[in-house]
Scaffold this motif. Structure first.
Motif, PDB file in Angstrom:
ATOM      1  N   TRP A 216       2.923   9.470  -2.387  1.00 29.38           N
ATOM      2  CA  TRP A 216       3.082   8.004  -2.705  1.00 29.38           C
ATOM      3  C   TRP A 216       2.030   7.451  -3.670  1.00 29.38           C
ATOM      4  N   VAL A 217       2.733   5.953  -3.965  1.00 29.68           N
ATOM      5  CA  VAL A 217       1.456   5.348  -4.370  1.00 29.68           C
ATOM      6  C   VAL A 217       0.451   5.029  -3.540  1.00 29.68           C
ATOM      7  N   THR A 218      -0.025   4.855  -2.096  1.00 30.50           N
ATOM      8  CA  THR A 218      -1.234   4.811  -0.621  1.00 30.50           C
ATOM      9  C   THR A 218      -1.684   5.835  -1.394  1.00 30.50           C
ATOM     10  N   GLY A 219      -1.316   7.113  -1.573  1.00 29.21           N
ATOM     11  CA  GLY A 219      -2.325   8.482  -0.982  1.00 29.21           C
ATOM     12  C   GLY A 219      -2.947   7.730  -3.028  1.00 29.21           C
TER      13      GLY A 219
ATOM     14  N   LEU B 167      15.986   1.068   0.988  1.00 28.55           N
ATOM     15  CA  LEU B 167      15.724   1.072   2.439  1.00 28.55           C
ATOM     16  C   LEU B 167      14.136   1.465   2.321  1.00 28.55           C
ATOM     17  N   LYS B 168      13.545   1.735   3.569  1.00 31.98           N
ATOM     18  CA  LYS B 168      12.630   2.137   3.937  1.00 31.98           C
ATOM     19  C   LYS B 168      12.201   2.523   5.371  1.00 31.98           C
ATOM     20  N   VAL B 169      11.848   4.092   5.547  1.00 30.39           N
ATOM     21  CA  VAL B 169      12.795   5.105   6.061  1.00 30.39           C
ATOM     22  C   VAL B 169      11.025   5.833   6.719  1.00 30.39           C
TER      23      VAL B 169
ATOM     24  N   GLY C 143      11.268  -7.728  -4.788  1.00 30.39           N
ATOM     25  CA  GLY C 143      12.604  -7.230  -4.391  1.00 30.39           C
ATOM     26  C   GLY C 143      12.878  -7.174  -2.703  1.00 30.39           C
ATOM     27  N   ASP C 144      11.436  -7.887  -2.045  1.00 34.17           N
ATOM     28  CA  ASP C 144      11.413  -8.760  -0.839  1.00 34.17           C
ATOM     29  C   ASP C 144      11.665  -9.820  -0.486  1.00 34.17           C
ATOM     30  N   PHE C 145      12.097  -9.532   1.064  1.00 39.88           N
ATOM     31  CA  PHE C 145      12.003 -11.039   0.770  1.00 39.88           C
ATOM     32  C   PHE C 145      10.858 -11.461   2.162  1.00 39.88           C
TER      33      PHE C 145
ATOM     34  N   VAL D 252      -6.038  -5.095   8.756  1.00 35.75           N
ATOM     35  CA  VAL D 252      -5.479  -5.702   7.483  1.00 35.75           C
ATOM     36  C   VAL D 252      -4.661  -5.050   7.506  1.00 35.75           C
ATOM     37  N   ASP D 253      -3.222  -5.930   7.502  1.00 37.52           N
ATOM     38  CA  ASP D 253      -2.029  -5.264   7.462  1.00 37.52           C
ATOM     39  C   ASP D 253      -2.015  -5.643   5.666  1.00 37.52           C
ATOM     40  N   THR D 254      -1.187  -4.660   5.033  1.00 38.49           N
ATOM     41  CA  THR D 254      -1.869  -4.761   3.508  1.00 38.49           C
ATOM     42  C   THR D 254      -0.363  -4.785   3.040  1.00 38.49           C
ATOM     43  N   TRP D 255       0.415  -5.650   2.270  1.00 33.98           N
ATOM     44  CA  TRP D 255       1.476  -5.650   1.485  1.00 33.98           C
ATOM     45  C   TRP D 255       1.143  -5.594  -0.019  1.00 33.98           C
ATOM     46  N   TRP D 256       1.893  -4.274  -0.485  1.00 29.92           N
ATOM     47  CA  TRP D 256       1.992  -3.724  -2.315  1.00 29.92           C
ATOM     48  C   TRP D 256       3.176  -3.043  -2.111  1.00 29.92           C
ATOM     49  N   GLN D 257       3.325  -2.388  -2.918  1.00 27.32           N
ATOM     50  CA  GLN D 257       4.551  -1.621  -4.437  1.00 27.32           C
ATOM     51  C   GLN D 257       3.828  -0.992  -4.680  1.00 27.32           C
ATOM     52  N   THR D 258       4.290   0.515  -4.662  1.00 28.16           N
ATOM     53  CA  THR D 258       4.294   1.471  -6.113  1.00 28.16           C
ATOM     54  C   THR D 258       3.902   0.389  -7.241  1.00 28.16           C
ATOM     55  N   GLU D 259       4.279  -0.328  -7.684  1.00 22.99           N
ATOM     56  CA  GLU D 259       4.644  -1.513  -8.463  1.00 22.99           C
ATOM     57  C   GLU D 259       3.401  -2.038  -9.183  1.00 22.99           C
TER      58      GLU D 259
ATOM     59  N   VAL E 153       0.175  -0.132   6.334  1.00 18.47           N
ATOM     60  CA  VAL E 153       0.484  -0.351   5.276  1.00 18.47           C
ATOM     61  C   VAL E 153       2.080  -0.020   5.120  1.00 18.47           C
ATOM     62  N   GLY E 154       2.950  -0.538   4.249  1.00 16.59           N
ATOM     63  CA  GLY E 154       3.856   0.489   3.840  1.00 16.59           C
ATOM     64  C   GLY E 154       5.227  -0.240   4.599  1.00 16.59           C
ATOM     65  N   GLU E 155       5.418  -1.082   5.059  1.00 17.61           N
ATOM     66  CA  GLU E 155       6.521  -1.667   6.050  1.00 17.61           C
ATOM     67  C   GLU E 155       6.014  -2.717   6.974  1.00 17.61           C
ATOM     68  N   PRO E 156       6.827  -3.646   7.408  1.00 19.64           N
ATOM     69  CA  PRO E 156       6.409  -5.336   7.998  1.00 19.64           C
ATOM     70  C   PRO E 156       6.020  -4.088   9.465  1.00 19.64           C
ATOM     71  N   ILE E 157       4.852  -4.825   9.832  1.00 19.12           N
ATOM     72  CA  ILE E 157       4.187  -4.333  11.051  1.00 19.12           C
ATOM     73  C   ILE E 157       5.232  -5.235  12.355  1.00 19.12           C
TER      74      ILE E 157
ATOM     75  N   HIS F  19       8.814   5.331   3.691  1.00 26.06           N
ATOM     76  CA  HIS F  19       8.692   6.191   2.654  1.00 26.06           C
ATOM     77  C   HIS F  19      10.123   5.054   1.913  1.00 26.06           C
ATOM     78  N   ARG F  20       9.940   5.040   1.005  1.00 26.96           N
ATOM     79  CA  ARG F  20      11.336   4.372   0.065  1.00 26.96           C
ATOM     80  C   ARG F  20      12.343   5.165  -0.602  1.00 26.96           C
ATOM     81  N   ILE F  21      13.386   5.100  -0.464  1.00 32.74           N
ATOM     82  CA  ILE F  21      14.657   5.515  -0.824  1.00 32.74           C
ATOM     83  C   ILE F  21      15.391   4.796  -0.554  1.00 32.74           C
TER      84      ILE F  21
ATOM     85  N   GLY G 172      10.577  -7.405   4.644  1.00 30.79           N
ATOM     86  CA  GLY G 172      11.825  -6.014   4.101  1.00 30.79           C
ATOM     87  C   GLY G 172      12.649  -6.982   3.139  1.00 30.79           C
ATOM     88  N   ARG G 173      12.849  -5.940   2.432  1.00 31.85           N
ATOM     89  CA  ARG G 173      13.942  -5.629   1.648  1.00 31.85           C
ATOM     90  C   ARG G 173      15.041  -6.155   0.837  1.00 31.85           C
ATOM     91  N   ALA G 174      14.744  -7.685   0.165  1.00 32.28           N
ATOM     92  CA  ALA G 174      16.305  -7.893   0.173  1.00 32.28           C
ATOM     93  C   ALA G 174      17.232  -7.004  -1.477  1.00 32.28           C
TER      94      ALA G 174
HETATM   95  C1  WTA Z   1       7.838  -2.740   1.684  1.00 30.88           C
HETATM   96  C2  WTA Z   1       3.993   0.944  -1.051  1.00 30.88           C
HETATM   97  C3  WTA Z   1       5.736  -5.480   5.320  1.00 30.88           C
HETATM   98  C4  WTA Z   1       8.087  -3.292   1.091  1.00 30.88           C
HETATM   99  C5  WTA Z   1       2.624   0.584  -0.624  1.00 30.88           C
HETATM  100  C6  WTA Z   1       7.753  -3.144  -0.493  1.00 30.88           C
HETATM  101  C7  WTA Z   1       5.914  -3.550   3.502  1.00 30.88           C
HETATM  102  C8  WTA Z   1       7.563  -1.592  -0.413  1.00 30.88           C
HETATM  103  C9  WTA Z   1       4.183  -3.702   3.510  1.00 30.88           C
HETATM  104  C10 WTA Z   1       7.322  -0.997  -1.131  1.00 30.88           C
HETATM  105  C11 WTA Z   1       3.648  -4.461   4.211  1.00 30.88           C
HETATM  106  C12 WTA Z   1       4.656  -2.605   2.223  1.00 30.88           C
HETATM  107  N1  WTA Z   1       4.432  -5.302   5.319  1.00 30.88           N
HETATM  108  N2  WTA Z   1       6.455  -4.643   4.162  1.00 30.88           N
HETATM  109  N3  WTA Z   1       2.394  -4.469   4.891  1.00 30.88           N
HETATM  110  N4  WTA Z   1       3.636  -2.876   2.534  1.00 30.88           N
HETATM  111  N5  WTA Z   1       6.235  -3.052   2.465  1.00 30.88           N
HETATM  112  O1  WTA Z   1       6.624   1.204  -3.648  1.00 30.88           O
HETATM  113  O2  WTA Z   1       9.277  -3.611   0.846  1.00 30.88           O
HETATM  114  O3  WTA Z   1       6.292   2.543  -1.715  1.00 30.88           O
HETATM  115  O4  WTA Z   1       8.528  -4.155  -1.230  1.00 30.88           O
HETATM  116  O5  WTA Z   1       4.843   1.224  -1.744  1.00 30.88           O
HETATM  117  O6  WTA Z   1       7.565  -1.182   1.376  1.00 30.88           O
HETATM  118  O7  WTA Z   1       7.369   0.415  -1.180  1.00 30.88           O
HETATM  119  P1  WTA Z   1       5.490   1.566  -1.806  1.00 30.88           P
END
Ligand code: WTA
Length: 690
Positions: A333-336, A546-548, A525-527, A434-441, A410-414, A551-553, A540-542
């Motif tokens: 995954w991008v995190t890795g 899904l974030k299961v 693509g996020d709210f 540190v609650d980090t928000w980011w995306q693959t993009e 990382v990866g979803e709302p905590i 994991h993004r799917i 979360g996603r708008a």
């Molecule tokens: C969600 C993962 C809330 C969000 C790095 C984003 C989060 C999607 C957070 C990207 C966070 C990631 N708080 N939501 N700290 N971090 N997300 O591409 O919906 O696997 O758009 O990248 O994960 O997922 P991706």
């Protein structure tokens, strides 16, 4: 925890920065000349001061992005300095144009040239208990030899290499080897099925696939070579398959195509000159899910991606060469990519690479690893934290976690409960989270506390403030900025160096998915919501993603996979909240004539999805229904499905479906609810777990 008490109608971090600057000027002037109590100018005075450095940096990053990023870029080693910091022809950004560098040089060679030669780069722990420790000089040797193997097989600059490996040292080594010679890697998560591999390999027309004889997961061997073989049968572009020996199990073999890595290493060159690559040269392509069935190949550049990540990891994690950094994500995954390989190694830190499941053989495994290697920075997902919460604190008490300095999520709302638990039991109320928000993009972290710049007050559940250079806003459907407290869509107004440069082979989709909705701005693509203090809460996603379990799917991806089951005529996928995984997959299915709902069919559909995509596609619920709720123009009323799946009341649904009347929505809901209840009574197999 309020840091700004005045009410600000529309608050951007940039504006806050300006206001603070103004206030500081006023304060200095007034208190020196007239002696008036500064408190009247700075009602929240003391609390503002801790944010001084961050706000100054943030402000200068938006005032003069090119000057700002030019300074940051100088922290890396370049063969040739850039001529222009940024070419921005929306939606295409080219960063550090004319500059030349190499990711493998940055992450390996430059440490070997310094005193870090004998310093640990990788602590690897296999699930079965073996360990390997790679110093930077060992990593240097392995990367060079792997690069030489690739070259001997005819791989060169611009060629694509697919990597389908378990979490073993050869995974980062092969990525860095590709980067060294300018080949572009696509890492495919080792939980993906043959079909999913084939789709990705065909999309990039990979010449070479790197895999292993197998990998360990929860005590079982995953037959990776066998799965890769099935995939490669469908991939005419593949000339060679390099196989790493991990398990020692016998594997199927195709003479002339398959090669043991070990058999090539003896004759490999000890040094391969790193290619001085253009900053805009693609470093990697990584697939991620979107709103249509086909995953998107996200392309990241070399220079922009590395500059952004190198800086972000200093700001967010305060990473140093003496840090022992453990990101528990899979490199697939991008995190890795950013948090196991490129960012920590660019800083000369030591990384932990753990092959197996978090709770194998016991729930104490992760805490063992933290204690054993003296992990200082621990970066994980809310799903994992919630899983551990459920097992209680007893396991933790048996471990000394005092090496930890900083925690990350990382990866979803905590959810605040998980945050508090993480803070109390793992960080012992000593370590900031540190609650980090980011995306693959986005390539790297975009919104997060930045203790590496200065400590900022934390709020459980909020990713806090954007990183320097990240111009984030919350807008309504028309792109109008929303005042504090209002939920809207998260967008980024300016290009940033870590941003994706394209979708591989599909520039139209790149434009459509990210840049068409709010022209000139990147749509995430996020709210999200900003509060009175300017803090971001990503909710979360708008879209239909899904974030299961982090994991993004995509629902469309799942639907495409499910519809190929012979018993299904129509399928719609939605999700329901899950206490551990955040979201769980729910399928609504109509069956062909002659097929009827049964526990066996349910199992078969689950198996089918696991086979077409992989275990991450395992649904928690399947509802067999007579027909789908649809609007007059034939669109599936997805919100009705979601409400039924999540047990919401129909009252919440009114006005949500554009085309359907309130009555129609209610009727559809009632009938679906009844049918799904009946089906539930018929079929007793519940909650299959991946
Ligand atoms: C969600 C993962 C809330 C969000 C790095 C984003 C989060 C999607 C957070 C990207 C966070 C990631 N708080 N939501 N700290 N971090 N997300 O591409 O919906 O696997 O758009 O990248 O994960 O997922 P991706």
């Amino acid at each position: 925890m309020c840091i700004y008490s005045e009410s600000i109608s529309v608050l951007t971090t940039y504006e806050i920065a300006n206001r603070i600057k103004l206030k500081m000027k006023k304060k200095r002037g007034v208190s020196n000349s007239k002696g008036i109590d500064s408190a009247s100018y700075l009602p929240t005075g003391v609390r503002l001061w801790p944010l001084k450095r961050y706000l100054e940096m943030y402000r200068s990053s938006l005032d003069d992005p090119e000057g700002f990023w030019s300074e940051e870029a100088q922290k890396l080693d370049w063969y040739k300095t850039w001529e222009r910091v940024l070419d921005w022809e929306p939606p295409y950004a080219r960063w550090f144009v004319g500059g030349r560098l190499n990711a493998s040089f940055l992450c390996v060679d430059r440490h070997v040239k310094m005193w870090r030669r004998s310093k640990v780069a990788v602590y690897w722990e296999g699930e079965t208990g073996e360990t390997r420790v790679l110093s930077y000089s060992t990593l240097f040797r392995d990367v060079n030899r792997f690069a030489s193997v690739l070259k001997k097989l005819g791989v060169g600059k611009g060629d694509r290499v697919a990597i389908y490996l378990p979490m073993i040292p050869e995974l980062p080594t092969s990525m860095l080897a590709c980067a060294r010679i300018g080949a572009v890697h696509t890492v495919i998560f080792s939980g993906f099925s043959a079909q999913a591999i084939a789709d990705r390999v065909n999309d990039i027309q990979a010449k070479v696939v790197v895999t292993a004889d197998g990998g360990y997961r929860r005590g079982k061997i995953i037959p990776l070579k066998q799965i890769a073989d099935e995939a490669v049968k469908l991939c005419p572009s593949v000339e060679k398959v390099i196989v790493v020996k991990r398990t020692g199990e016998a594997v199927p073999w195709t003479e002339g195509r398959d090669i043991w890595l070990s058999s090539m290493l003896d004759d490999a060159e000890l040094f391969v000159t790193p290619e001085p690559l253009e900053s805009t040269h693609p470093l990697y392509i990584l697939y991620t899910s979107g709103t249509t069935g086909k995953p998107k190949g996200i392309v990241h550049s070399t220079g922009g991606y590395l500059v952004f990540n190198h800086s972000a990891y200093q700001w967010v994690f305060n990473i140093k060469e003496e840090s022992v950094f453990w990101c528990t994500a899979d490199v697939g995954w991008v995190t890795g990519h950013s948090s196991i390989v490129y960012a920590p190694l660019s800083h000369g830190a030591a990384i932990i690479l753990y092959e197996g499941a978090p709770d194998y053989p016991t729930i104490g495994r992760w805490w063992d690893i933290i204690e054993k290697y003296g992990v200082t920075i621990f970066y994980t997902s809310p799903t994992a934290i919630r899983m551990f919460m459920r097992s209680g604190e007893e396991w933790l008490q048996k471990h000394d976690l005092s090496s930890l300095e900083l925690l990350g999520s990382v990866g979803e709302p905590i959810n605040p409960e998980a945050w508090q638990w993480f803070y109390k039991y793992i960080g012992k109320e000593r370590c900031p989270i540190v609650d980090t928000w980011w995306q693959t993009e986005t390539g790297g972290i975009m919104i997060s506390p930045t203790p590496g710049i200065e400590p900022i007050p934390l709020k459980p559940g909020s990713a806090t403030l954007p990183l320097p250079g990240v111009d984030a806003t919350v807008v309504d459907a028309d792109g109008k900025e929303l005042p504090p407290g209002k939920t809207g869509l998260l967008i980024i107004n300016k290009p940033w160096p870590g941003m994706l440069v394209n979708i591989y082979g599909d520039p139209e989709r790149y434009h459509e998915a990210y840049w068409s909705r709010f022209p000139g701005s990147y749509y995430t693509g996020d709210f999200a919501m900003r509060d009175e203090d300017g803090y971001f809460w990503v909710l979360g996603r708008a879209d239909e993603v899904l974030k299961v379990a982090g994991h993004r799917i995509g629902t469309a991806e799942l639907e495409d996979a499910a519809i190929s089951h012979p018993a299904i005529t129509e399928v719609a996928v939605t999700s329901k909240p899950d206490e551990i995984k955040g979201e769980a997959i729910v399928l609504f299915v109509t069956l062909k004539k002659g097929s009827s709902p049964s526990a066996t069919l349910r199992k078969e559909i689950i198996q089918h999805l696991r086979q077409v995509i992989g275990p991450i596609a395992t649904p928690d619920e399947i509802y067999f229904v007579e027909s789908m709720p649809k609007t007059r123009s034939g669109k599936i009323m997805r919100r009705v499905l979601k409400a039924v799946a999540s047990g919401q009341s129909p009252g919440d649904l009114t006005t949500l479906e554009d085309e359907a009347s309130v009555d129609e929505v209610k009727r559809a809901y009632a009938s679906l609810k009844r049918v799904s209840k009946e089906a539930e009574a018929d079929v007793e197999v519940r909650n299959p777990r991946s």
